[in-house]
Structures are given as C-alpha cells and as structure tokens.
Design a protein around this motif. Structure first.
Motif, PDB file in Angstrom:
ATOM      1  N   VAL A  76      43.764  50.976  -6.667  1.00  0.00           N
ATOM      2  CA  VAL A  76      43.282  52.244  -7.214  1.00  0.00           C
ATOM      3  C   VAL A  76      42.003  52.681  -6.507  1.00  0.00           C
ATOM      4  O   VAL A  76      41.827  53.859  -6.176  1.00  0.00           O
ATOM      5  CB  VAL A  76      43.052  52.122  -8.733  1.00  0.00           C
ATOM      6  CG1 VAL A  76      42.311  53.344  -9.272  1.00  0.00           C
ATOM      7  CG2 VAL A  76      44.379  51.959  -9.458  1.00  0.00           C
ATOM      8  N   PHE A  77      41.097  51.737  -6.243  1.00  0.00           N
ATOM      9  CA  PHE A  77      39.865  52.083  -5.535  1.00  0.00           C
ATOM     10  C   PHE A  77      40.160  52.543  -4.111  1.00  0.00           C
ATOM     11  O   PHE A  77      39.500  53.439  -3.586  1.00  0.00           O
ATOM     12  CB  PHE A  77      38.913  50.898  -5.504  1.00  0.00           C
ATOM     13  CG  PHE A  77      37.620  51.186  -4.799  1.00  0.00           C
ATOM     14  CD1 PHE A  77      36.645  51.983  -5.402  1.00  0.00           C
ATOM     15  CD2 PHE A  77      37.379  50.712  -3.525  1.00  0.00           C
ATOM     16  CE1 PHE A  77      35.455  52.273  -4.751  1.00  0.00           C
ATOM     17  CE2 PHE A  77      36.199  50.989  -2.864  1.00  0.00           C
ATOM     18  CZ  PHE A  77      35.230  51.779  -3.481  1.00  0.00           C
ATOM     19  N   GLN A  78      41.173  51.955  -3.504  1.00  0.00           N
ATOM     20  CA  GLN A  78      41.562  52.370  -2.155  1.00  0.00           C
ATOM     21  C   GLN A  78      42.042  53.826  -2.158  1.00  0.00           C
ATOM     22  O   GLN A  78      41.840  54.558  -1.180  1.00  0.00           O
ATOM     23  CB  GLN A  78      42.667  51.460  -1.616  1.00  0.00           C
ATOM     24  CG  GLN A  78      43.075  51.759  -0.180  1.00  0.00           C
ATOM     25  CD  GLN A  78      44.159  50.805   0.308  1.00  0.00           C
ATOM     26  OE1 GLN A  78      44.673  49.994  -0.460  1.00  0.00           O
ATOM     27  NE2 GLN A  78      44.507  50.912   1.568  1.00  0.00           N
ATOM     28  N   THR A  79      42.649  54.257  -3.279  1.00  0.00           N
ATOM     29  CA  THR A  79      43.156  55.631  -3.375  1.00  0.00           C
ATOM     30  C   THR A  79      42.061  56.622  -3.762  1.00  0.00           C
ATOM     31  O   THR A  79      41.944  57.702  -3.183  1.00  0.00           O
ATOM     32  CB  THR A  79      44.294  55.705  -4.407  1.00  0.00           C
ATOM     33  OG1 THR A  79      45.328  54.779  -4.029  1.00  0.00           O
ATOM     34  CG2 THR A  79      44.871  57.105  -4.481  1.00  0.00           C
ATOM     35  N   LEU A  80      41.224  56.263  -4.747  1.00  0.00           N
ATOM     36  CA  LEU A  80      40.242  57.201  -5.279  1.00  0.00           C
ATOM     37  C   LEU A  80      38.874  57.095  -4.612  1.00  0.00           C
ATOM     38  O   LEU A  80      38.123  58.074  -4.606  1.00  0.00           O
ATOM     39  CB  LEU A  80      40.080  56.989  -6.793  1.00  0.00           C
ATOM     40  CG  LEU A  80      41.331  57.215  -7.638  1.00  0.00           C
ATOM     41  CD1 LEU A  80      41.049  56.929  -9.098  1.00  0.00           C
ATOM     42  CD2 LEU A  80      41.845  58.639  -7.474  1.00  0.00           C
ATOM     43  N   THR A  81      38.515  55.924  -4.133  1.00  0.00           N
ATOM     44  CA  THR A  81      37.238  55.672  -3.429  1.00  0.00           C
ATOM     45  C   THR A  81      36.027  56.126  -4.241  1.00  0.00           C
ATOM     46  O   THR A  81      35.103  56.739  -3.702  1.00  0.00           O
ATOM     47  CB  THR A  81      37.223  56.362  -2.049  1.00  0.00           C
ATOM     48  OG1 THR A  81      37.281  57.782  -2.238  1.00  0.00           O
ATOM     49  CG2 THR A  81      38.394  55.911  -1.189  1.00  0.00           C
ATOM     50  N   ASN A  82      36.047  55.884  -5.545  1.00  0.00           N
ATOM     51  CA  ASN A  82      34.929  56.268  -6.406  1.00  0.00           C
ATOM     52  C   ASN A  82      34.780  55.208  -7.491  1.00  0.00           C
ATOM     53  O   ASN A  82      35.657  55.040  -8.332  1.00  0.00           O
ATOM     54  CB  ASN A  82      35.180  57.650  -7.038  1.00  0.00           C
ATOM     55  CG  ASN A  82      33.956  58.165  -7.787  1.00  0.00           C
ATOM     56  OD1 ASN A  82      33.362  57.465  -8.589  1.00  0.00           O
ATOM     57  ND2 ASN A  82      33.592  59.409  -7.509  1.00  0.00           N
ATOM     58  N   LYS A  83      33.639  54.468  -7.466  1.00  0.00           N
ATOM     59  CA  LYS A  83      33.451  53.356  -8.395  1.00  0.00           C
ATOM     60  C   LYS A  83      33.377  53.825  -9.847  1.00  0.00           C
ATOM     61  O   LYS A  83      33.937  53.193 -10.745  1.00  0.00           O
ATOM     62  CB  LYS A  83      32.173  52.589  -8.030  1.00  0.00           C
ATOM     63  CG  LYS A  83      32.258  51.826  -6.724  1.00  0.00           C
ATOM     64  CD  LYS A  83      30.983  51.034  -6.476  1.00  0.00           C
ATOM     65  CE  LYS A  83      31.071  50.253  -5.172  1.00  0.00           C
ATOM     66  NZ  LYS A  83      29.823  49.482  -4.900  1.00  0.00           N
ATOM     67  N   GLU A  84      32.680  54.937 -10.094  1.00  0.00           N
ATOM     68  CA  GLU A  84      32.553  55.434 -11.469  1.00  0.00           C
ATOM     69  C   GLU A  84      33.903  55.853 -12.035  1.00  0.00           C
ATOM     70  O   GLU A  84      34.197  55.635 -13.209  1.00  0.00           O
ATOM     71  CB  GLU A  84      31.571  56.612 -11.508  1.00  0.00           C
ATOM     72  CG  GLU A  84      30.135  56.237 -11.200  1.00  0.00           C
ATOM     73  CD  GLU A  84      29.588  55.214 -12.188  1.00  0.00           C
ATOM     74  OE1 GLU A  84      29.931  55.313 -13.392  1.00  0.00           O
ATOM     75  OE2 GLU A  84      28.849  54.318 -11.763  1.00  0.00           O
ATOM     76  N   THR A  85      34.729  56.449 -11.187  1.00  0.00           N
ATOM     77  CA  THR A  85      36.055  56.859 -11.640  1.00  0.00           C
ATOM     78  C   THR A  85      36.914  55.651 -11.980  1.00  0.00           C
ATOM     79  O   THR A  85      37.618  55.627 -13.001  1.00  0.00           O
ATOM     80  CB  THR A  85      36.747  57.695 -10.551  1.00  0.00           C
ATOM     81  OG1 THR A  85      35.933  58.817 -10.227  1.00  0.00           O
ATOM     82  CG2 THR A  85      38.103  58.183 -11.024  1.00  0.00           C
ATOM     83  N   VAL A  86      36.871  54.627 -11.142  1.00  0.00           N
ATOM     84  CA  VAL A  86      37.657  53.414 -11.406  1.00  0.00           C
ATOM     85  C   VAL A  86      37.181  52.736 -12.684  1.00  0.00           C
ATOM     86  O   VAL A  86      37.990  52.265 -13.500  1.00  0.00           O
ATOM     87  CB  VAL A  86      37.557  52.455 -10.202  1.00  0.00           C
ATOM     88  CG1 VAL A  86      38.229  51.117 -10.525  1.00  0.00           C
ATOM     89  CG2 VAL A  86      38.188  53.087  -8.968  1.00  0.00           C
ATOM     90  N   LYS A  87      35.878  52.707 -12.898  1.00  0.00           N
ATOM     91  CA  LYS A  87      35.337  52.108 -14.124  1.00  0.00           C
ATOM     92  C   LYS A  87      35.814  52.854 -15.368  1.00  0.00           C
ATOM     93  O   LYS A  87      36.235  52.244 -16.358  1.00  0.00           O
ATOM     94  CB  LYS A  87      33.812  52.110 -14.053  1.00  0.00           C
ATOM     95  CG  LYS A  87      33.130  51.489 -15.267  1.00  0.00           C
ATOM     96  CD  LYS A  87      31.619  51.529 -15.110  1.00  0.00           C
ATOM     97  CE  LYS A  87      30.930  50.955 -16.345  1.00  0.00           C
ATOM     98  NZ  LYS A  87      29.450  51.004 -16.212  1.00  0.00           N
ATOM     99  N   GLU A  88      35.759  54.186 -15.322  1.00  0.00           N
ATOM    100  CA  GLU A  88      36.222  54.996 -16.461  1.00  0.00           C
ATOM    101  C   GLU A  88      37.729  54.842 -16.662  1.00  0.00           C
ATOM    102  O   GLU A  88      38.218  54.778 -17.796  1.00  0.00           O
ATOM    103  CB  GLU A  88      35.878  56.462 -16.203  1.00  0.00           C
ATOM    104  CG  GLU A  88      36.324  57.426 -17.292  1.00  0.00           C
ATOM    105  CD  GLU A  88      35.486  57.334 -18.554  1.00  0.00           C
ATOM    106  OE1 GLU A  88      35.892  57.926 -19.570  1.00  0.00           O
ATOM    107  OE2 GLU A  88      34.422  56.673 -18.516  1.00  0.00           O
ATOM    108  N   LEU A  89      38.465  54.783 -15.560  1.00  0.00           N
ATOM    109  CA  LEU A  89      39.923  54.691 -15.636  1.00  0.00           C
ATOM    110  C   LEU A  89      40.376  53.394 -16.287  1.00  0.00           C
ATOM    111  O   LEU A  89      41.209  53.397 -17.204  1.00  0.00           O
ATOM    112  CB  LEU A  89      40.511  54.817 -14.228  1.00  0.00           C
ATOM    113  CG  LEU A  89      42.024  54.637 -14.102  1.00  0.00           C
ATOM    114  CD1 LEU A  89      42.752  55.693 -14.905  1.00  0.00           C
ATOM    115  CD2 LEU A  89      42.445  54.713 -12.637  1.00  0.00           C
ATOM    116  N   PHE A  90      39.828  52.268 -15.852  1.00  0.00           N
ATOM    117  CA  PHE A  90      40.249  50.975 -16.398  1.00  0.00           C
ATOM    118  C   PHE A  90      39.570  50.654 -17.730  1.00  0.00           C
ATOM    119  O   PHE A  90      39.903  49.643 -18.346  1.00  0.00           O
ATOM    120  CB  PHE A  90      39.962  49.861 -15.386  1.00  0.00           C
ATOM    121  CG  PHE A  90      40.974  49.784 -14.282  1.00  0.00           C
ATOM    122  CD1 PHE A  90      42.109  49.008 -14.424  1.00  0.00           C
ATOM    123  CD2 PHE A  90      40.800  50.509 -13.115  1.00  0.00           C
ATOM    124  CE1 PHE A  90      43.047  48.933 -13.412  1.00  0.00           C
ATOM    125  CE2 PHE A  90      41.728  50.443 -12.096  1.00  0.00           C
ATOM    126  CZ  PHE A  90      42.862  49.657 -12.238  1.00  0.00           C
TER     127      PHE A  90
END
Length: 257
Positions: free
Chosen positions: A66-80
């Motif tokens: 997912v991080f490889q696709t979105l490249t945004n740490k805050e977004t990955v944190k909110e998503l998971f």
C-alpha cells in the motif's frame, strides 16, 4: 489499438495519471469525502477499492504494498487504523458517488465521492428506519395476542399501533422539497443527505445551518439564498398552499417580504 481496454486515460500520460490518482486516493482516505469530476471519481473508485480491501488484513507485506502505491505515511497510518476498523465487516463497495451537476466554466459533470461507512447521517437514518419497522411489527403481534382475550383491549391496542406507525411512515417517505422556491433537485438531495427530508424539518432548521450545508457542498451551491426557505416550508407544512403560491410569486417578482 485499444480493443478491450476500458480505462479512461483522463487526457494524461501514465505517470501524470498515476500521480493524480495517488493524490485523490490520499485525500479521500484522510478526509473521507472529496469533490471532483465524475470521470475522475469513476477511475478513483477502481484505483482505491483494491487498496481498501488489502488494508483489512493488517500485515507487514500489505503495508509495504500500500505504501508503494500511495507513498504517503500519514495516509497509510489512517488507512490501516481508523478506516480499516470501519470497513472490516463490509465485503466491498466502500465508496459512493453523488452527482452534483455541471460546474460553471468548463461544464464538467461534478460529484462527491465518499467512503460509505463514514456518512453518519445516512447510517443513522437507515438505523432509525430499521428500528421503526421492527417496532411496528412487534406492536402488531402484541395486538393480535390481546385480541384473543378481549375485544375492547384489541381496539385500543390497534389504535396505538396506528399512532406509532403513522409518523415513521411519513418521515421515511419525506416531502418534495423542490416545491420550495430556490430548492432544486440537487439541493433537495443535499438536504436529504443532511437529514432534512420534510417541510417541518426545513421550517425548524436555522438559516445558518442550511447555508452551512450549501457551503460544504461546494462553491456552485454557495450562491443560493436560504433565508426564505424556512418560511416557505412552514406554509407547506401547514397546508397553506395558496399563501405559499403568493409568497413565491412575490419572490419571483423581486419583491421582498
């Protein structure tokens, strides 16, 4: 040739298109609702829904992909975190597209795309409707059991059932808010999404609250004046259609009350 290739390139190169969808997906995950064009929203839905499905299984490999696709740490944190908890029990269909009509300037068809599980107004309305239906069925079974014992008691119980079920039925069906001068189909849909479905609710709503709904919907709705809507709704609620017609004629003629 493009045989069988149904993806909309959106008039962009591959790298530009991927970067745009990454940004749109990050904004949708962080803010839960964004306004964009219908073409972009349809492509965003195909892009983001597989990511949301992967987020329901919180593993190291899924986080990497997912991080490889979105490249945004805050977004990955909110998503998971917040988002994954909300959509855990949903098998698919995580997003909803609400069309808003064409915008000024380029006449592009615009819409709202949102995460279904984060629209608290619609969730509360659906829960209230389900509870009202369940309450109605139980009341009827209770009336049937009492009818076997005594006829007068059954008559009283039946009257109570009618009183209990009449209001929810009216509330669920709602009123045609487009009869109010200045309220079109799109604005009526926005009011319904905000929980204002009847003339009585619109009459009791504060002008500031209604105007805030229009402001949040975007600049194309912010130009509408809602100061007379509650007065018109009060007349419609009371069945004073002749007085409502006279008021609307004055408004159309440019005269102020």
């Amino acid at each position: 040739m493009r045989h069988g290739k149904k993806d909309n390139h959106l008039g962009r190169t591959h790298s530009h298109r991927e970067a745009m969808l990454q940004n749109l997906a990050s904004s949708l995950i962080l803010h839960k609702r964004i306004e964009t064009t219908v073409a972009k929203a349809k492509e965003l839905r195909k892009f983001v829904e597989p990511i949301l499905t992967r987020a329901k299984d919180d593993t190291y490999q899924n986080r990497r992909m997912v991080f490889q696709t979105l490249t945004n740490k805050e977004t990955v944190k909110e998503l998971f975190g917040t988002v994954a908890d909300k959509i855990a029990s949903r098998p698919g269909g995580y997003t909803r597209i609400i069309k808003l009509g064409s915008r000024l300037g380029d006449n592009a068809e615009t819409c709202l795309i949102e995460l279904v599980d984060f629209n608290e107004v619609l969730i509360a309305a659906a829960a209230e409707k389900a509870s009202a239906a369940t309450k109605t069925r139980r009341s009827r079974r209770g009336a049937s059991r009492q009818a076997a014992e005594t006829e007068p008691a059954a008559t009283v119980e039946a009257a109570e059932v009618i009183e209990e079920t009449a209001a929810p039925a009216t509330e669920a069906s709602g009123d045609d808010l487009t009869k109010i001068e200045g309220v079109g189909p799109k604005i009526a849909e926005l009011l319904n999404n905000a929980g204002i479905t009847t003339f009585a609710q619109l009459a009791d709503a504060q002008d500031e609250a209604v105007q805030q709904i229009l402001v949040e919907a975007g600049p194309r709705f912010n130009v509408h004046d809602a100061t007379t809507w509650n007065e018109q709704a009060a007349l419609a609620r009371d069945g004073k259609w002749d007085e409502l017609k006279e008021l609307q004629d004055r408004l159309k003629g440019g005269k102020e009350e």
